[in-house]
Design a protein around this motif. Structure first.
Motif, PDB file in Angstrom:
ATOM      1  N   MET A   1      57.049  84.228  62.118  1.00  0.00           N
ATOM      2  CA  MET A   1      58.240  83.821  62.829  1.00  0.00           C
ATOM      3  C   MET A   1      58.688  82.473  62.277  1.00  0.00           C
ATOM      4  N   GLU A   2      59.985  82.356  62.082  1.00  0.00           N
ATOM      5  CA  GLU A   2      60.562  81.109  61.584  1.00  0.00           C
ATOM      6  C   GLU A   2      61.696  80.684  62.515  1.00  0.00           C
ATOM      7  N   ILE A   3      61.640  79.437  62.954  1.00  0.00           N
ATOM      8  CA  ILE A   3      62.709  78.893  63.791  1.00  0.00           C
ATOM      9  C   ILE A   3      63.718  78.236  62.857  1.00  0.00           C
ATOM     10  N   VAL A  15      65.770  82.463  65.705  1.00  0.00           N
ATOM     11  CA  VAL A  15      64.399  82.781  65.329  1.00  0.00           C
ATOM     12  C   VAL A  15      64.426  84.015  64.438  1.00  0.00           C
ATOM     13  N   VAL A  17      62.233  86.960  62.534  1.00  0.00           N
ATOM     14  CA  VAL A  17      60.966  87.680  62.613  1.00  0.00           C
ATOM     15  C   VAL A  17      60.996  88.831  61.613  1.00  0.00           C
ATOM     16  N   TYR A  49      60.574  73.803  71.058  1.00  0.00           N
ATOM     17  CA  TYR A  49      59.654  74.285  70.024  1.00  0.00           C
ATOM     18  C   TYR A  49      58.267  74.559  70.604  1.00  0.00           C
ATOM     19  N   ILE A  52      58.571  77.846  72.518  1.00  0.00           N
ATOM     20  CA  ILE A  52      58.645  78.965  71.581  1.00  0.00           C
ATOM     21  C   ILE A  52      57.263  79.238  70.977  1.00  0.00           C
ATOM     22  N   ALA A  53      56.551  78.185  70.595  1.00  0.00           N
ATOM     23  CA  ALA A  53      55.210  78.364  70.016  1.00  0.00           C
ATOM     24  C   ALA A  53      54.246  79.009  71.014  1.00  0.00           C
ATOM     25  N   ASN A  55      54.974  81.016  73.323  1.00  0.00           N
ATOM     26  CA  ASN A  55      55.416  82.380  73.612  1.00  0.00           C
ATOM     27  C   ASN A  55      55.705  83.180  72.350  1.00  0.00           C
ATOM     28  N   LYS A  56      55.155  82.738  71.237  1.00  0.00           N
ATOM     29  CA  LYS A  56      55.403  83.352  69.929  1.00  0.00           C
ATOM     30  C   LYS A  56      55.190  84.860  69.944  1.00  0.00           C
ATOM     31  N   ASP A  57      54.061  85.315  70.440  1.00  0.00           N
ATOM     32  CA  ASP A  57      53.758  86.751  70.434  1.00  0.00           C
ATOM     33  C   ASP A  57      54.758  87.544  71.260  1.00  0.00           C
ATOM     34  N   GLU A  60      58.199  87.529  69.407  1.00  0.00           N
ATOM     35  CA  GLU A  60      58.161  88.458  68.272  1.00  0.00           C
ATOM     36  C   GLU A  60      58.199  89.907  68.749  1.00  0.00           C
TER      37      GLU A  60
END
Length: 86
Positions: A1-3, A15, A17, A49, A52-53, A55-57, A60
Motif C-alpha cells: 500500500m502506498e499513500i 491510497v 493498493v 498516517y 491508515i497504518a 488499519n492497513k489490512d 487494503e
C-alpha cells in the motif's frame, strides 16, 4: 500500500493498493481518524498516517473488495471510494 497524499477537495487520502496485479487507487476519508485515535477536530497529516497504518489490512481488503466488485466493506471502510484503476 502506498499513500499518495491528501486530496483537499474530498478530505481523503489517496491510497494505492495492488489488487490482482493492478494498481487500484482509493480515497480513504480522513474523518474517521479522530474517533479511532481519540483526538478532536480534523486530524493532522501525522494522525491520519498513523490511523491508515493501524488499519492497513482493513483498508487494503476494502479496496480489493471494491475493485473486484465483491460488495461493500463494513463501516467505516464502506466510505472508501475508488478513483482509478491502472
Amino acid at each position: 500500500m502506498e499513500i499518495q497524499g491528501r486530496d483537499i477537495a474530498t478530505e481523503c487520502y489517496r491510497v494505492v493498493v495492488d489488487v490482482d496485479g493492478h494498481n487500484v487507487t482509493g480515497l480513504v476519508p480522513e474523518r474517521h481518524a479522530p474517533a479511532f485515535l481519540g483526538i478532536g477536530g480534523r486530524p493532522s497529516h501525522q494522525d491520519a498516517y498513523v490511523w491508515i497504518a493501524r488499519n492497513k489490512d482493513k483498508i487494503e481488503a476494502a479496496i480489493a473488495m471494491l475493485a473486484r466488485g465483491q460488495g461493500r466493506p463494513k463501516a467505516p471502510f464502506n466510505e472508501i471510494t475508488l478513483i482509478e484503476e491502472h
